[in-house]
Design a protein around this motif. Structure first.
Motif: not given
Length: 83
Positions: A30, A33, A59-60, A63
């Motif tokens: 991500g 992230d 996204a983190r 993901s």
């Protein structure tokens, strides 16, 4: 109980063995992230010849759960259709 294994994993460095990986490798991370940031994924990608790196925008850490657009890339890789 969770902190000790996290600390141990964080201190582990086996990057010299990345060059021994010869199977098709997809690295998905991500963009935001914080636990395993893109810089870590880029290091994996640089160390594994022929690997493919996909950074999921916005996204983190999770993901694949946060952004369903990343699944076609994973399925393509598993089918052997990837780069």
């Amino acid at each position: 109980a969770h902190a000790a294994p996290c600390h141990a994993r964080g201190a582990f460095d086996d990057t010299e063995r990345l060059a021994t990986i010869t199977c098709p490798t997809l690295i998905v991370v991500g963009e935001d992230d914080y636990a395993t940031p893109p810089s870590m994924a880029e290091a994996l990608h640089a160390g594994i010849a022929g690997s493919r790196l996909e950074i999921v925008a916005g996204a983190r850490h999770l993901s694949l759960l946060e952004d369903s657009r990343s699944w076609p890339v994973v399925l393509e890789h598993l089918r052997g259709d990837g780069r």
